[in-house]
Design a protein around this motif. Structure first.
Motif, PDB file in Angstrom:
ATOM      1  N   MET A  27       0.817  -1.208   0.000  1.00 40.69           N
ATOM      2  CA  MET A  27       0.000   0.000   0.000  1.00 40.69           C
ATOM      3  C   MET A  27       0.853   1.262   0.000  1.00 40.69           C
ATOM      4  O   MET A  27       0.450   2.285  -0.550  1.00 40.69           O
ATOM      5  CB  MET A  27      -0.931   0.018   1.213  1.00 40.69           C
ATOM      6  N   GLY A  28       2.044   1.190   0.613  1.00 40.13           N
ATOM      7  CA  GLY A  28       2.898   2.363   0.746  1.00 40.13           C
ATOM      8  C   GLY A  28       3.292   3.007  -0.565  1.00 40.13           C
ATOM      9  O   GLY A  28       3.491   4.214  -0.628  1.00 40.13           O
ATOM     10  N   GLY A  29       3.401   2.233  -1.625  1.00 38.19           N
ATOM     11  CA  GLY A  29       3.851   2.797  -2.887  1.00 38.19           C
ATOM     12  C   GLY A  29       2.803   2.825  -3.979  1.00 38.19           C
ATOM     13  O   GLY A  29       3.135   3.038  -5.141  1.00 38.19           O
ATOM     14  N   ASP A  30       1.543   2.632  -3.621  1.00 35.64           N
ATOM     15  CA  ASP A  30       0.511   2.521  -4.655  1.00 35.64           C
ATOM     16  C   ASP A  30      -0.764   3.249  -4.221  1.00 35.64           C
ATOM     17  O   ASP A  30      -1.612   2.672  -3.544  1.00 35.64           O
ATOM     18  CB  ASP A  30       0.224   1.050  -4.917  1.00 35.64           C
ATOM     19  N   PRO A  31      -0.909   4.527  -4.621  1.00 32.55           N
ATOM     20  CA  PRO A  31      -2.092   5.296  -4.217  1.00 32.55           C
ATOM     21  C   PRO A  31      -3.414   4.667  -4.663  1.00 32.55           C
ATOM     22  O   PRO A  31      -4.415   4.757  -3.949  1.00 32.55           O
ATOM     23  CB  PRO A  31      -1.900   6.651  -4.894  1.00 32.55           C
ATOM     24  N   ALA A  32      -3.427   4.007  -5.817  1.00 32.09           N
ATOM     25  CA  ALA A  32      -4.659   3.352  -6.271  1.00 32.09           C
ATOM     26  C   ALA A  32      -5.018   2.188  -5.353  1.00 32.09           C
ATOM     27  O   ALA A  32      -6.199   1.968  -5.056  1.00 32.09           O
ATOM     28  CB  ALA A  32      -4.506   2.871  -7.711  1.00 32.09           C
ATOM     29  N   LEU A  33      -4.015   1.465  -4.896  1.00 33.04           N
ATOM     30  CA  LEU A  33      -4.263   0.362  -3.961  1.00 33.04           C
ATOM     31  C   LEU A  33      -4.781   0.907  -2.632  1.00 33.04           C
ATOM     32  O   LEU A  33      -5.716   0.346  -2.057  1.00 33.04           O
ATOM     33  CB  LEU A  33      -2.988  -0.454  -3.759  1.00 33.04           C
ATOM     34  N   VAL A  34      -4.209   2.001  -2.170  1.00 37.81           N
ATOM     35  CA  VAL A  34      -4.677   2.629  -0.928  1.00 37.81           C
ATOM     36  C   VAL A  34      -6.151   3.004  -1.056  1.00 37.81           C
ATOM     37  O   VAL A  34      -6.952   2.740  -0.154  1.00 37.81           O
ATOM     38  CB  VAL A  34      -3.823   3.865  -0.575  1.00 37.81           C
ATOM     39  N   PRO A  77      -4.376  -7.784  -6.703  1.00 35.64           N
ATOM     40  CA  PRO A  77      -5.402  -7.012  -5.992  1.00 35.64           C
ATOM     41  C   PRO A  77      -6.823  -7.268  -6.510  1.00 35.64           C
ATOM     42  O   PRO A  77      -7.465  -6.389  -7.069  1.00 35.64           O
ATOM     43  CB  PRO A  77      -4.968  -5.568  -6.220  1.00 35.64           C
ATOM     44  N   ASP A  78      -7.315  -8.486  -6.303  1.00 38.21           N
ATOM     45  CA  ASP A  78      -8.711  -8.772  -6.640  1.00 38.21           C
ATOM     46  C   ASP A  78      -9.575  -8.409  -5.433  1.00 38.21           C
ATOM     47  O   ASP A  78      -9.052  -8.041  -4.375  1.00 38.21           O
ATOM     48  CB  ASP A  78      -8.892 -10.229  -7.071  1.00 38.21           C
ATOM     49  N   ALA A  79     -10.880  -8.468  -5.591  1.00 38.22           N
ATOM     50  CA  ALA A  79     -11.783  -8.031  -4.517  1.00 38.22           C
ATOM     51  C   ALA A  79     -11.532  -8.770  -3.195  1.00 38.22           C
ATOM     52  O   ALA A  79     -11.461  -8.123  -2.139  1.00 38.22           O
ATOM     53  CB  ALA A  79     -13.236  -8.168  -4.958  1.00 38.22           C
ATOM     54  N   PRO A  80     -11.389 -10.107  -3.187  1.00 36.12           N
ATOM     55  CA  PRO A  80     -11.135 -10.769  -1.912  1.00 36.12           C
ATOM     56  C   PRO A  80      -9.821 -10.335  -1.256  1.00 36.12           C
ATOM     57  O   PRO A  80      -9.777 -10.111  -0.046  1.00 36.12           O
ATOM     58  CB  PRO A  80     -11.104 -12.256  -2.274  1.00 36.12           C
ATOM     59  N   SER A  81      -8.766 -10.191  -2.039  1.00 36.22           N
ATOM     60  CA  SER A  81      -7.498  -9.793  -1.427  1.00 36.22           C
ATOM     61  C   SER A  81      -7.549  -8.344  -0.934  1.00 36.22           C
ATOM     62  O   SER A  81      -6.926  -8.017   0.084  1.00 36.22           O
ATOM     63  CB  SER A  81      -6.320 -10.007  -2.383  1.00 36.22           C
ATOM     64  N   LEU A  82      -8.308  -7.491  -1.620  1.00 38.84           N
ATOM     65  CA  LEU A  82      -8.486  -6.118  -1.133  1.00 38.84           C
ATOM     66  C   LEU A  82      -9.236  -6.113   0.186  1.00 38.84           C
ATOM     67  O   LEU A  82      -8.911  -5.345   1.097  1.00 38.84           O
ATOM     68  CB  LEU A  82      -9.217  -5.268  -2.174  1.00 38.84           C
ATOM     69  N   ARG A  83     -10.252  -6.960   0.302  1.00 35.27           N
ATOM     70  CA  ARG A  83     -11.002  -7.036   1.564  1.00 35.27           C
ATOM     71  C   ARG A  83     -10.096  -7.555   2.683  1.00 35.27           C
ATOM     72  O   ARG A  83     -10.114  -7.038   3.797  1.00 35.27           O
ATOM     73  CB  ARG A  83     -12.224  -7.931   1.385  1.00 35.27           C
ATOM     74  N   LEU A  84      -9.282  -8.565   2.397  1.00 38.45           N
ATOM     75  CA  LEU A  84      -8.358  -9.089   3.403  1.00 38.45           C
ATOM     76  C   LEU A  84      -7.336  -8.034   3.800  1.00 38.45           C
ATOM     77  O   LEU A  84      -7.008  -7.896   4.990  1.00 38.45           O
ATOM     78  CB  LEU A  84      -7.663 -10.352   2.884  1.00 38.45           C
ATOM     79  N   THR A  85      -6.859  -7.265   2.832  1.00 38.94           N
ATOM     80  CA  THR A  85      -5.920  -6.187   3.146  1.00 38.94           C
ATOM     81  C   THR A  85      -6.593  -5.118   3.999  1.00 38.94           C
ATOM     82  O   THR A  85      -5.984  -4.586   4.930  1.00 38.94           O
ATOM     83  CB  THR A  85      -5.347  -5.573   1.853  1.00 38.94           C
ATOM     84  N   ALA A  86      -7.849  -4.829   3.728  1.00 39.36           N
ATOM     85  CA  ALA A  86      -8.590  -3.864   4.552  1.00 39.36           C
ATOM     86  C   ALA A  86      -8.713  -4.359   5.985  1.00 39.36           C
ATOM     87  O   ALA A  86      -8.578  -3.575   6.931  1.00 39.36           O
ATOM     88  CB  ALA A  86      -9.969  -3.603   3.953  1.00 39.36           C
ATOM     89  N   VAL A  87      -8.946  -5.649   6.162  1.00 40.81           N
ATOM     90  CA  VAL A  87      -9.009  -6.211   7.520  1.00 40.81           C
ATOM     91  C   VAL A  87      -7.647  -6.048   8.197  1.00 40.81           C
ATOM     92  O   VAL A  87      -7.570  -5.667   9.372  1.00 40.81           O
ATOM     93  CB  VAL A  87      -9.468  -7.685   7.501  1.00 40.81           C
ATOM     94  N   CYS A  88      -6.558  -6.306   7.466  1.00 43.66           N
ATOM     95  CA  CYS A  88      -5.215  -6.110   8.018  1.00 43.66           C
ATOM     96  C   CYS A  88      -4.998  -4.655   8.411  1.00 43.66           C
ATOM     97  O   CYS A  88      -4.491  -4.361   9.498  1.00 43.66           O
ATOM     98  CB  CYS A  88      -4.150  -6.518   6.998  1.00 43.66           C
ATOM     99  N   TRP A  89      -5.370  -3.749   7.514  1.00 43.63           N
ATOM    100  CA  TRP A  89      -5.164  -2.334   7.768  1.00 43.63           C
ATOM    101  C   TRP A  89      -5.950  -1.881   9.009  1.00 43.63           C
ATOM    102  O   TRP A  89      -5.420  -1.181   9.874  1.00 43.63           O
ATOM    103  CB  TRP A  89      -5.569  -1.524   6.532  1.00 43.63           C
ATOM    104  N   LEU A  90      -7.206  -2.293   9.090  1.00 44.43           N
ATOM    105  CA  LEU A  90      -8.016  -1.934  10.258  1.00 44.43           C
ATOM    106  C   LEU A  90      -7.459  -2.543  11.527  1.00 44.43           C
ATOM    107  O   LEU A  90      -7.441  -1.889  12.580  1.00 44.43           O
ATOM    108  CB  LEU A  90      -9.471  -2.368  10.040  1.00 44.43           C
ATOM    109  N   THR A  91      -7.004  -3.779  11.448  1.00 49.05           N
ATOM    110  CA  THR A  91      -6.402  -4.435  12.616  1.00 49.05           C
ATOM    111  C   THR A  91      -5.221  -3.632  13.127  1.00 49.05           C
ATOM    112  O   THR A  91      -5.095  -3.399  14.332  1.00 49.05           O
ATOM    113  CB  THR A  91      -5.976  -5.874  12.263  1.00 49.05           C
ATOM    114  N   ARG A  92      -4.382  -3.188  12.218  1.00 51.47           N
ATOM    115  CA  ARG A  92      -3.217  -2.390  12.613  1.00 51.47           C
ATOM    116  C   ARG A  92      -3.638  -1.010  13.117  1.00 51.47           C
ATOM    117  O   ARG A  92      -3.220  -0.569  14.189  1.00 51.47           O
ATOM    118  CB  ARG A  92      -2.251  -2.236  11.451  1.00 51.47           C
ATOM    119  N   GLU A  93      -4.480  -0.313  12.350  1.00 51.09           N
ATOM    120  CA  GLU A  93      -4.858   1.055  12.702  1.00 51.09           C
ATOM    121  C   GLU A  93      -5.631   1.130  14.017  1.00 51.09           C
ATOM    122  O   GLU A  93      -5.492   2.103  14.759  1.00 51.09           O
ATOM    123  CB  GLU A  93      -5.666   1.692  11.572  1.00 51.09           C
ATOM    124  N   LEU A  94      -6.443   0.145  14.283  1.00 48.25           N
ATOM    125  CA  LEU A  94      -7.239   0.122  15.514  1.00 48.25           C
ATOM    126  C   LEU A  94      -6.500  -0.548  16.671  1.00 48.25           C
ATOM    127  O   LEU A  94      -7.058  -0.672  17.760  1.00 48.25           O
ATOM    128  CB  LEU A  94      -8.578  -0.578  15.256  1.00 48.25           C
TER     129      LEU A  94
END
Length: 103
Positions: A27-34, A77-94
């Motif tokens: 995510m750090g180097g890809d604004p579209a992925l973010v 970056p398909d829909a399932p992997s994006l959702r899993l990455t979002a769970v990772c991001w929320l886990t870290r951020e929260l």
């Protein structure tokens, strides 16, 4: 993804160990992925309470459905992997897991 014995006992920890570091690093180097991950995180924020237990339960159900469908993680970056990455991001951020807490 490798489902080691006992993965369901701590699904957020399993996900962070399996894909968290690499997914969040990309995510750090890809604004579209973010932006794409942020959309999935927003959906989760609206759909469920974002506490460790509820997010972990959501992850269990989501992964069970992916397994039923025969989906496999390719790193693309398909829909399932994006959702899993979002769970990772929320886990870290929260800070839902102390050892994966964000800056």
């Amino acid at each position: 993804m490798v489902f080691e014995e006992g993965w369901a006992a701590s699904p957020l920890r399993w996900l962070m160990n399996a894909v968290g570091d690499s997914a969040l690093e990309r995510m750090g180097g890809d604004p579209a992925l973010v932006a794409a991950v942020d959309q999935h995180a927003a959906w989760l924020r609206d759909a469920i309470p974002l506490d460790r237990e509820t997010l972990g339960d959501y992850l269990l159900g989501f992964v069970d459905e992916l397994r039923r469908l025969g989906w496999s993680f390719t790193g693309e970056p398909d829909a399932p992997s994006l959702r899993l990455t979002a769970v990772c991001w929320l886990t870290r951020e929260l800070r839902l897991l102390d050892d994966f807490a964000g800056p």
